[in-house]
Design an enzyme around this catalytic site. Structure first.
Site, PDB file in Angstrom:
ATOM      1  N   SER A 144      68.323  37.159  64.495  1.00 37.24           N
ATOM      2  CA  SER A 144      67.037  37.483  64.131  1.00 37.24           C
ATOM      3  C   SER A 144      66.908  37.968  62.309  1.00 37.24           C
ATOM      4  O   SER A 144      65.583  38.087  61.681  1.00 37.24           O
ATOM      5  CB  SER A 144      67.158  39.461  65.012  1.00 37.24           C
ATOM      6  OG  SER A 144      67.861  40.059  63.996  1.00 37.24           O
ATOM      7  N   HIS A 197      68.335  44.681  59.422  1.00 36.81           N
ATOM      8  CA  HIS A 197      66.640  44.193  59.438  1.00 36.81           C
ATOM      9  C   HIS A 197      66.610  44.459  57.785  1.00 36.81           C
ATOM     10  O   HIS A 197      67.049  45.338  57.596  1.00 36.81           O
ATOM     11  CB  HIS A 197      65.681  44.469  60.118  1.00 36.81           C
ATOM     12  CG  HIS A 197      65.950  44.075  62.257  1.00 36.81           C
ATOM     13  ND1 HIS A 197      65.107  44.206  62.841  1.00 36.81           N
ATOM     14  CD2 HIS A 197      66.521  43.187  62.105  1.00 36.81           C
ATOM     15  CE1 HIS A 197      65.729  43.234  63.536  1.00 36.81           C
ATOM     16  NE2 HIS A 197      66.746  42.331  63.731  1.00 36.81           N
ATOM     17  N   ASP A 245      59.576  46.175  63.792  1.00 37.85           N
ATOM     18  CA  ASP A 245      60.231  46.350  64.445  1.00 37.85           C
ATOM     19  C   ASP A 245      59.920  48.048  65.769  1.00 37.85           C
ATOM     20  O   ASP A 245      61.413  48.620  65.955  1.00 37.85           O
ATOM     21  CB  ASP A 245      61.729  47.084  64.176  1.00 37.85           C
ATOM     22  CG  ASP A 245      62.549  45.899  63.682  1.00 37.85           C
ATOM     23  OD1 ASP A 245      61.899  44.959  64.241  1.00 37.85           O
ATOM     24  OD2 ASP A 245      63.572  45.967  62.706  1.00 37.85           O
TER      25      ASP A 245
END
Length: 211
Positions: free
Chosen positions: A88, A127, A154
């Site tokens: 990701s 992230h 998210d």
């Protein structure tokens, strides 16, 4: 399959097959020889030697724990080293990269890469911060994250009814990384028996070491 039209290919194929067979036999012989040597070493040890080797193994494990605790104190993070488990964050980080984290006593800023925990999820997430602001009424910071390789933010990953992250969710902020070094960790997580086999093998090597 050998034919009159391709004698050279036939010879090459036979030679390749023979080479593979030789390598396989050699590897098997080496592993068998190592197993026999290890067994003989264990049998030749007296009680005192075995205890000393077990103490050495315990010291190695204790040293690793001390180093980990020291890193936790120095970095301020409960998990100073993590492995990237998904794609990701590509192309910034790839699956199997190792991240080194720290947890500074300051507000999180836009663009930082953070590792955070979500209630109900066992595995932390790595992230990037795409929005961050401080509430005027109580001074708490709201943080929104997103994977570089993801289409949306998210919020779908957060707990039910949770729209923002807060500082208590942040485990650490990326300070550096080593590419692909953590692939062994991923392999052991995917195949738990491999993890136990590697740990047992390393322990056996320490116990049977003569040095």
């Amino acid at each position: 399959r050998c034919t009159p039209r391709g004698p050279r290919r036939c010879i090459v194929a036979i030679a390749a097959a023979a080479a593979v067979a030789v390598v396989a036999v050699a590897s098997s012989s080496t592993m068998f020889g190592w197993a026999v040597d290890t067994w003989n070493t264990l049998r030749s040890m007296n009680y005192r030697q075995l205890v000393l080797q077990l103490v050495s193994l315990g010291l190695i494990v204790t040293s690793a724990l001390v180093i980990w605790k020291t890193l936790m104190i120095v970095t301020g993070s409960e998990s100073p080293v993590v492995v990237v488990l998904s794609g990701s964050m590509e192309p910034a980080f790839y699956r199997g990269d190792i991240l080194f984290l720290y947890l500074a006593k300051r507000s999180t800023v836009l663009g930082e890469i953070v590792v955070f925990n979500i209630e109900g999820r066992e595995i932390p997430i790595v992230h990037r911060v795409i929005r961050a602001h401080v509430r005027a009424r109580d001074g708490r910071q709201d943080i929104l994250t997103k994977g570089d390789n993801n289409y949306s933010d998210d919020t779908v990953l957060y707990a039910a009814g949770q729209d923002w992250l807060h500082e208590e969710h942040i485990m650490g902020k990326a300070a550096g990384f080593l590419p692909h070094v953590g692939r062994v960790t991923i392999l052991m997580n995917d195949y738990p028996y491999a993890k136990y086999a590697v740990i047992g093998l390393l322990g056996l090597l320490v116990v049977t070491s003569r040095e």
